[in-house]
Design a protein around this motif. Structure first.
Motif, PDB file in Angstrom:
ATOM      1  N   ARG A  77       0.921  -1.238  -0.146  1.00  0.00           N
ATOM      2  CA  ARG A  77      -0.060   0.108  -0.054  1.00  0.00           C
ATOM      3  C   ARG A  77       0.899   1.308   0.056  1.00  0.00           C
ATOM      4  NH1 ARG A  77      -3.997   2.667  -2.032  1.00  0.00           N
ATOM      5  NH2 ARG A  77      -4.771   4.518  -0.822  1.00  0.00           N
ATOM      6  N   ALA A  78       1.654   1.327   0.780  1.00  0.00           N
ATOM      7  CA  ALA A  78       2.773   2.406   0.790  1.00  0.00           C
ATOM      8  C   ALA A  78       3.336   2.679  -0.429  1.00  0.00           C
ATOM      9  CB  ALA A  78       4.034   2.293   1.901  1.00  0.00           C
ATOM     10  N   SER A  79       4.074   1.513  -1.276  1.00  0.00           N
ATOM     11  CA  SER A  79       4.554   1.505  -2.547  1.00  0.00           C
ATOM     12  C   SER A  79       3.567   2.356  -3.642  1.00  0.00           C
ATOM     13  CB  SER A  79       4.965   0.174  -3.021  1.00  0.00           C
ATOM     14  OG  SER A  79       5.822   0.010  -2.370  1.00  0.00           O
ATOM     15  N   ALA A  80       2.099   1.703  -3.468  1.00  0.00           N
ATOM     16  CA  ALA A  80       1.060   2.100  -4.427  1.00  0.00           C
ATOM     17  C   ALA A  80       0.505   3.674  -4.241  1.00  0.00           C
ATOM     18  CB  ALA A  80      -0.232   1.357  -4.080  1.00  0.00           C
ATOM     19  N   ILE A  81       1.138   4.431  -2.983  1.00  0.00           N
ATOM     20  CA  ILE A  81       0.905   5.666  -3.052  1.00  0.00           C
ATOM     21  C   ILE A  81       2.155   6.483  -3.030  1.00  0.00           C
ATOM     22  CG2 ILE A  81      -1.469   5.530  -1.564  1.00  0.00           C
ATOM     23  CD1 ILE A  81       0.460   6.363   0.912  1.00  0.00           C
ATOM     24  N   GLY A  82       3.106   6.030  -3.568  1.00  0.00           N
ATOM     25  CA  GLY A  82       4.371   6.644  -3.885  1.00  0.00           C
ATOM     26  C   GLY A  82       5.250   6.885  -2.694  1.00  0.00           C
ATOM     27  N   VAL A  83       5.484   5.847  -1.622  1.00  0.00           N
ATOM     28  CA  VAL A  83       6.162   5.875  -0.592  1.00  0.00           C
ATOM     29  C   VAL A  83       7.034   4.849  -0.288  1.00  0.00           C
ATOM     30  CG1 VAL A  83       6.193   5.920   2.031  1.00  0.00           C
ATOM     31  CG2 VAL A  83       4.357   7.446   0.740  1.00  0.00           C
ATOM     32  N   SER A  84       8.377   4.819  -0.363  1.00  0.00           N
ATOM     33  CA  SER A  84       9.074   3.577  -0.449  1.00  0.00           C
ATOM     34  C   SER A  84       9.101   3.011   0.923  1.00  0.00           C
ATOM     35  CB  SER A  84      10.544   4.079  -0.861  1.00  0.00           C
ATOM     36  OG  SER A  84      11.378   3.009  -0.634  1.00  0.00           O
ATOM     37  N   PRO A  85       8.457   1.889   1.197  1.00  0.00           N
ATOM     38  CA  PRO A  85       8.628   1.083   2.428  1.00  0.00           C
ATOM     39  C   PRO A  85       9.960   0.758   2.851  1.00  0.00           C
ATOM     40  CG  PRO A  85       7.776  -0.402   0.845  1.00  0.00           C
ATOM     41  CD  PRO A  85       8.151   1.022   0.140  1.00  0.00           C
ATOM     42  N   ASP A  86      10.244   0.969   4.324  1.00  0.00           N
ATOM     43  CA  ASP A  86      11.749   0.444   4.801  1.00  0.00           C
ATOM     44  C   ASP A  86      11.343  -0.649   5.811  1.00  0.00           C
ATOM     45  OD1 ASP A  86      14.124   0.392   5.563  1.00  0.00           O
ATOM     46  OD2 ASP A  86      14.333   2.276   6.033  1.00  0.00           O
ATOM     47  N   GLY A  87      11.498  -1.983   5.604  1.00  0.00           N
ATOM     48  CA  GLY A  87      11.630  -2.882   6.380  1.00  0.00           C
ATOM     49  C   GLY A  87      12.977  -3.536   6.727  1.00  0.00           C
ATOM     50  N   ARG A  88      13.934  -2.499   6.391  1.00  0.00           N
ATOM     51  CA  ARG A  88      15.361  -3.151   7.021  1.00  0.00           C
ATOM     52  C   ARG A  88      15.343  -3.437   8.625  1.00  0.00           C
ATOM     53  NH1 ARG A  88      18.918   1.264   5.264  1.00  0.00           N
ATOM     54  NH2 ARG A  88      17.134   2.597   6.079  1.00  0.00           N
ATOM     55  N   SER A  89      16.200  -4.475   8.901  1.00  0.00           N
ATOM     56  CA  SER A  89      16.182  -5.006  10.376  1.00  0.00           C
ATOM     57  C   SER A  89      16.517  -3.693  11.190  1.00  0.00           C
ATOM     58  CB  SER A  89      17.451  -5.981  10.500  1.00  0.00           C
ATOM     59  OG  SER A  89      18.660  -5.820  10.174  1.00  0.00           O
ATOM     60  N   SER A  90      17.680  -2.668  10.718  1.00  0.00           N
ATOM     61  CA  SER A  90      17.991  -1.773  11.510  1.00  0.00           C
ATOM     62  C   SER A  90      17.045  -0.711  11.733  1.00  0.00           C
ATOM     63  CB  SER A  90      19.137  -0.980  10.996  1.00  0.00           C
ATOM     64  OG  SER A  90      18.970  -0.433   9.752  1.00  0.00           O
ATOM     65  N   THR A  91      15.926  -0.616  10.802  1.00  0.00           N
ATOM     66  CA  THR A  91      14.946   0.311  10.822  1.00  0.00           C
ATOM     67  C   THR A  91      14.131  -0.262  11.586  1.00  0.00           C
ATOM     68  OG1 THR A  91      15.514   1.048   8.567  1.00  0.00           O
ATOM     69  CG2 THR A  91      13.154   1.800   9.586  1.00  0.00           C
ATOM     70  N   VAL A  92      13.511  -1.593  11.673  1.00  0.00           N
ATOM     71  CA  VAL A  92      12.775  -2.076  12.567  1.00  0.00           C
ATOM     72  C   VAL A  92      13.207  -2.202  13.990  1.00  0.00           C
ATOM     73  CG1 VAL A  92      11.610  -4.432  13.280  1.00  0.00           C
ATOM     74  CG2 VAL A  92      11.894  -3.909  10.726  1.00  0.00           C
ATOM     75  N   ALA A  93      14.473  -2.469  14.298  1.00  0.00           N
ATOM     76  CA  ALA A  93      15.101  -2.253  15.417  1.00  0.00           C
ATOM     77  C   ALA A  93      14.760  -1.005  16.194  1.00  0.00           C
ATOM     78  CB  ALA A  93      16.367  -2.777  15.417  1.00  0.00           C
ATOM     79  N   SER A  94      15.032   0.124  15.388  1.00  0.00           N
ATOM     80  CA  SER A  94      15.057   1.373  15.930  1.00  0.00           C
ATOM     81  C   SER A  94      13.547   2.081  16.041  1.00  0.00           C
ATOM     82  CB  SER A  94      16.026   2.183  15.140  1.00  0.00           C
ATOM     83  OG  SER A  94      15.575   2.754  13.926  1.00  0.00           O
ATOM     84  N   GLY A  95      12.465   1.385  15.348  1.00  0.00           N
ATOM     85  CA  GLY A  95      11.420   2.162  14.925  1.00  0.00           C
ATOM     86  C   GLY A  95      10.123   1.454  15.512  1.00  0.00           C
ATOM     87  N   SER A  96      10.345   0.202  15.942  1.00  0.00           N
ATOM     88  CA  SER A  96       9.155  -0.368  16.429  1.00  0.00           C
ATOM     89  C   SER A  96       8.765  -0.133  17.715  1.00  0.00           C
ATOM     90  CB  SER A  96       9.381  -2.171  16.560  1.00  0.00           C
ATOM     91  OG  SER A  96       8.289  -2.700  17.080  1.00  0.00           O
ATOM     92  N   GLY A  97       7.462  -0.073  18.047  1.00  0.00           N
ATOM     93  CA  GLY A  97       6.908   0.213  19.339  1.00  0.00           C
ATOM     94  C   GLY A  97       6.719  -1.027  20.208  1.00  0.00           C
ATOM     95  N   LEU A  98       6.886  -2.121  19.905  1.00  0.00           N
ATOM     96  CA  LEU A  98       6.520  -3.039  20.664  1.00  0.00           C
ATOM     97  C   LEU A  98       7.346  -3.642  21.711  1.00  0.00           C
ATOM     98  CD1 LEU A  98       5.446  -5.933  17.762  1.00  0.00           C
ATOM     99  CD2 LEU A  98       4.092  -4.331  18.819  1.00  0.00           C
ATOM    100  N   PRO A  99       7.204  -4.190  22.703  1.00  0.00           N
ATOM    101  CA  PRO A  99       7.810  -4.394  23.853  1.00  0.00           C
ATOM    102  C   PRO A  99       9.010  -5.186  23.408  1.00  0.00           C
ATOM    103  CG  PRO A  99       5.713  -5.225  24.345  1.00  0.00           C
ATOM    104  CD  PRO A  99       5.752  -4.353  23.057  1.00  0.00           C
ATOM    105  N   THR A 100      10.024  -5.203  24.169  1.00  0.00           N
ATOM    106  CA  THR A 100      11.142  -6.179  23.937  1.00  0.00           C
ATOM    107  C   THR A 100      10.790  -7.457  24.392  1.00  0.00           C
ATOM    108  OG1 THR A 100      12.687  -4.345  24.263  1.00  0.00           O
ATOM    109  CG2 THR A 100      13.753  -6.446  24.461  1.00  0.00           C
ATOM    110  N   PHE A 101      11.272  -8.481  23.543  1.00  0.00           N
ATOM    111  CA  PHE A 101      11.264 -10.002  23.874  1.00  0.00           C
ATOM    112  C   PHE A 101      12.535 -10.352  24.169  1.00  0.00           C
ATOM    113  CE2 PHE A 101      10.886 -14.731  22.989  1.00  0.00           C
ATOM    114  CZ  PHE A 101       9.498 -14.811  23.862  1.00  0.00           C
ATOM    115  N   GLU A 102      12.732 -10.785  25.456  1.00  0.00           N
ATOM    116  CA  GLU A 102      14.219 -11.109  25.817  1.00  0.00           C
ATOM    117  C   GLU A 102      14.465 -12.545  25.194  1.00  0.00           C
ATOM    118  OE1 GLU A 102      16.120  -8.922  27.352  1.00  0.00           O
ATOM    119  OE2 GLU A 102      14.571  -7.431  27.663  1.00  0.00           O
TER     120      GLU A 102
END
Length: 163
Positions: A77-102
């Motif tokens: 959907r992001a691509s379809a509206i002209g936004v380049s999605p970024d699912g790289r591991s470093s982006t996920v690690a710094s941007g996710s709002g989920l609690p940490t799973f030890e």
């Protein structure tokens, strides 16, 4: 020294720039949260132990499939509206709002409690994004509504194990 020039985006959008930016931000945040959910659910899947190991292990597989499928829908959907999605591991690690799973082995109850907590947080974040996209892009809002509905169903099923 060569200078870097900004490349024109190859995908255009029916949305105006402001609406695309708001919608793109909502989609990107959702993508990061869903990719993270997939990864932590897989980590739990590999490390769960206990009396209800098999049931939790199989239910984690279902959650992993749901998160991966929705992440793909969101990125497309992001691509379809002209936004380049970024699912790289470093982006996920710094941007996710989920609690940490030890790391390490987790008994089945610990895993269930974590998943309930993670789903609760993710649902809250998706619902906030539903509100944000109300005026910018109803198509994206519809996608987010579908995601929220499925995550809330999953949240209920995980909570039921703790009752």
């Amino acid at each position: 020294m060569a200078t870097k020039t900004a490349a024109k985006a190859p995908i255009t959008s029916a949305l105006n720039d402001s609406d695309r930016d708001v919608t793109g931000k909502a989609l990107q945040g959702t993508l990061l949260d869903l990719v993270d959910l997939h990864l932590v659910a897989k980590q739990a899947h590999w490390n769960v132990v206990g009396k209800f190991f098999r049931d939790v292990h199989l239910q984690l597989d279902e959650l992993i499939d749901t998160a991966r499928s929705f992440a793909d829908d969101v990125a497309e959907r992001a691509s379809a509206i002209g936004v380049s999605p970024d699912g790289r591991s470093s982006t996920v690690a710094s941007g996710s709002g989920l609690p940490t799973f030890e790391a390490g082995w987790k008994n089945d109850r610990e895993v269930i409690e974590y998943i309930v907590s993670a789903l609760s947080e993710l649902i809250s974040r998706v619902r906030m994004r539903i509100d944000e996209t109300d005026k910018t892009d109803l198509v994206t809002q519809d996608l987010l509504l579908s995601i929220a509905a499925e995550l809330e169903k999953s949240h209920w099923m995980w909570q039921a194990q703790l009752a």
